[in-house]
Write a protein that holds these residues in place. Sequence first.
Motif, PDB file in Angstrom:
ATOM      1  N   ARG A 232      19.254  60.611  21.023  1.00  0.00           N
ATOM      2  CA  ARG A 232      18.722  59.274  20.745  1.00  0.00           C
ATOM      3  C   ARG A 232      19.776  58.379  20.083  1.00  0.00           C
ATOM      4  NH1 ARG A 232      13.185  59.016  21.196  1.00  0.00           N
ATOM      5  NH2 ARG A 232      12.044  60.995  21.087  1.00  0.00           N
ATOM      6  N   LEU A 233      20.663  59.004  19.290  1.00  0.00           N
ATOM      7  CA  LEU A 233      21.646  58.232  18.537  1.00  0.00           C
ATOM      8  C   LEU A 233      22.789  57.702  19.389  1.00  0.00           C
ATOM      9  CD1 LEU A 233      22.146  60.468  15.358  1.00  0.00           C
ATOM     10  CD2 LEU A 233      21.021  58.244  15.439  1.00  0.00           C
ATOM     11  N   MET A 234      23.081  58.374  20.504  1.00  0.00           N
ATOM     12  CA  MET A 234      24.343  58.147  21.200  1.00  0.00           C
ATOM     13  C   MET A 234      24.559  56.690  21.588  1.00  0.00           C
ATOM     14  SD  MET A 234      25.913  60.930  20.975  1.00  0.00           S
ATOM     15  CE  MET A 234      27.333  60.526  21.974  1.00  0.00           C
TER      16      MET A 234
ATOM     17  N   ARG B 299      37.688  59.741  10.011  1.00  0.00           N
ATOM     18  CA  ARG B 299      36.701  60.370   9.121  1.00  0.00           C
ATOM     19  C   ARG B 299      35.475  59.466   8.935  1.00  0.00           C
ATOM     20  NH1 ARG B 299      41.411  61.905   5.546  1.00  0.00           N
ATOM     21  NH2 ARG B 299      41.822  64.114   5.926  1.00  0.00           N
ATOM     22  N   ASN B 300      35.709  58.175   8.711  1.00  0.00           N
ATOM     23  CA  ASN B 300      34.598  57.248   8.470  1.00  0.00           C
ATOM     24  C   ASN B 300      33.703  57.103   9.694  1.00  0.00           C
ATOM     25  OD1 ASN B 300      35.435  56.774   5.861  1.00  0.00           O
ATOM     26  ND2 ASN B 300      36.599  54.936   6.371  1.00  0.00           N
ATOM     27  N   VAL B 301      34.319  57.122  10.892  1.00  0.00           N
ATOM     28  CA  VAL B 301      33.521  57.019  12.115  1.00  0.00           C
ATOM     29  C   VAL B 301      32.594  58.222  12.243  1.00  0.00           C
ATOM     30  CG1 VAL B 301      33.656  57.200  14.627  1.00  0.00           C
ATOM     31  CG2 VAL B 301      35.014  55.488  13.432  1.00  0.00           C
TER      32      VAL B 301
ATOM     33  N   LEU C 141      34.314  64.165  20.076  1.00  0.00           N
ATOM     34  CA  LEU C 141      34.193  63.030  21.000  1.00  0.00           C
ATOM     35  C   LEU C 141      34.338  61.706  20.256  1.00  0.00           C
ATOM     36  CD1 LEU C 141      33.487  61.731  23.775  1.00  0.00           C
ATOM     37  CD2 LEU C 141      31.085  61.908  23.100  1.00  0.00           C
ATOM     38  N   VAL C 142      33.521  61.499  19.236  1.00  0.00           N
ATOM     39  CA  VAL C 142      33.579  60.217  18.517  1.00  0.00           C
ATOM     40  C   VAL C 142      34.894  60.105  17.738  1.00  0.00           C
ATOM     41  CG1 VAL C 142      31.087  60.004  18.410  1.00  0.00           C
ATOM     42  CG2 VAL C 142      32.281  61.065  16.503  1.00  0.00           C
TER      43      VAL C 142
ATOM     44  N   THR D 178      27.667  51.825  20.815  1.00  0.00           N
ATOM     45  CA  THR D 178      27.813  50.374  21.015  1.00  0.00           C
ATOM     46  C   THR D 178      27.949  49.620  19.697  1.00  0.00           C
ATOM     47  OG1 THR D 178      25.386  50.231  21.170  1.00  0.00           O
ATOM     48  CG2 THR D 178      26.620  50.363  23.232  1.00  0.00           C
ATOM     49  N   LYS D 179      27.439  50.197  18.627  1.00  0.00           N
ATOM     50  CA  LYS D 179      27.570  49.565  17.309  1.00  0.00           C
ATOM     51  C   LYS D 179      28.958  49.797  16.715  1.00  0.00           C
ATOM     52  CE  LYS D 179      25.745  49.886  12.576  1.00  0.00           C
ATOM     53  NZ  LYS D 179      24.788  50.628  11.698  1.00  0.00           N
ATOM     54  N   ILE D 180      29.447  51.036  16.783  1.00  0.00           N
ATOM     55  CA  ILE D 180      30.706  51.389  16.127  1.00  0.00           C
ATOM     56  C   ILE D 180      31.909  50.930  16.947  1.00  0.00           C
ATOM     57  CG2 ILE D 180      32.111  53.340  15.335  1.00  0.00           C
ATOM     58  CD1 ILE D 180      29.495  54.780  14.675  1.00  0.00           C
TER      59      ILE D 180
END
Length: 633
Positions: free
Chosen positions: A511-513, A424-426, A471-472, A518-520
Amino acid sequence: MSINLLKNNLKEIQMKIKNIHIENFRSIKDISLDLSPNLNVLVGVNGAGKTSILESVSTSLSWIVNRIQRQNSKGNSISDGDIRNETDYSRIEITIDEAEKVHSWKLFKGARGTIALEKSNLNDVSNLAQYYQKLLSVENKLPVIAYYPVSREVERIMPEIKGRDSLYTLDVYDKALSGKRDYQAFFEWFRLQDDILNEQSASRSIWFRQNSGVIKRQVKSLLNKVEALVRSSYDDSRIERFRHLIEPFDNNEIYNEPRYLFSDLSRLISMIALDSDKLYKSGMTEIQYIFHQIEIYSRMNDNMHSNEADSFNFNLLEETLEKIIKGCHQFEGSDEARNVYIDIIWELFVVSNTLIFWWLNEKGRNDLMYLLRRNKPRKSSFLKLFSNSEIKELSLSIEQIIHREIDQRKAAYQSEGRELEIVRNVIEQFIPEYSELRVQRTPHPHMRIDKDGKSFDLSQMSDGEKNLITLVGDIARRLAIANPTSSNPLEGNGIILIDEIDLHLHPKWQRLMIPQLTKIFPNCQFIITTHSPQVLGNTKPENIFILEQIDGKLNYRKIEESFGMSVERVIELIMDDSARPEKIQKDLDKLFELIGRKRIKDAIELITVLKNDLKTDPDILRAELLIRKAELK
């Protein structure tokens, strides 16, 4: 080797693909890619070979995935259709960095009708798989390996538990490299986790109220069988007595209160036992006894705890089975009479198990029902079906299901819902306007999510929304499964392949992908393909491979600039295309040529035409400014 010594010899997982070398695979003649340990973005026109590279990597990785799960098992092979036209073979060689060592293995496939000059070499993949097996046994963690092909889609969102439990570390590889990703495993896992947490504090009475429909169907099926027996065997007075005994079962309230249900079922069974001949009576007496035990057991365990299996006498099940089967062996009536007896006795046994193990989640309940239905004695073959050892085996199978459920609950309780919260947080971190992904059970199980504070059925969202959320969420789920003891599973290691990462997404999300992935998921190696200038404008140039087919051979080139570029510059300088329709671009080029040649009148006429389509275009505004300057001179 002691556990402590083995731990000292094991390093943190750092599985990364160092190189992939592909020869004669589909459209690829020969290409070798040295990959970045974090991010690799493959760009090219349709048919350039982007997906073929991902498929070759997935094929190679299938061997390590399968051998981690089972020694010497096989992965996917190069097929005849994968061999490039007019060539004699296809070869894929992958090189992996892990545990301060380099591991490589080769897949080779000769064309039909040719003599193979070499073979696949898979020694290193076995050695690496053994390393991960040791790591799993000592530290209970694994690298994530997953492929999300272009065929991924969220067709049916059914949070129903039909497949594996997905509560074991090895489940990280469940459908990880399948050719089609429908995300059903994600929804099953989410439902299973949610079930366990929601049932943690459930009581028997609450469960009966929530599942009265299921219980009623089972009891009605039983009553129909009993009624058939009564009508064919009893006189009118006994039939009338039977009708009186089954009247309470027409009242829906009885299915909401377990004690009333137990009591009335026991009375019904008692009536059949008393009025039957000795052969029926034996089995009915055993069933009556087990129902009596259920009532005692249930009073002691009205609230659901983690020690249900420990508090139940499993010998009771085995003894009951033995006596039921013994009664069937001794049955001297006709085959038809025996079949009626078996149907009634077995249906009673099934119902008794449902009521005993009311606290099972849907997966456990389905497994138990399947086991009992599959092992139901069948007609003339009945005497061959059950020996003492087979009765023992069936009893042990029931016990294994129960103990498996206990282990799952203990694991879920220990994590206190951590895995669900991670997912959920992701999702909320990736796209903040979406939150609280959850299972809603009424009027039927389905997934819901809040968008800007309003609740929506996930199946009603757009394809882009559904694909991004799942996906995420699925990547986060796999990392949580692979790292159950980690303080931060999202920092786990993995190799993630994503074909057309921009699939169905609005440019804002495109743009966010790259920044968000790479951050998460900072320790995952991503290999992705894209057609999106928005994706490329948010990617460092060293992570981009521009794929080109030149003279029938796939090559790649690197670029010096990409990050921070405007969409127009990315299209023109990196993707080698025009940012505008060809005719419009030609007219704009002609406009500035006219201004440069001082043909102001012709330029003004052309601007008038262009402004039909480009009313506020910056190039039109710039041309008008140049014209005004020219007129002032």
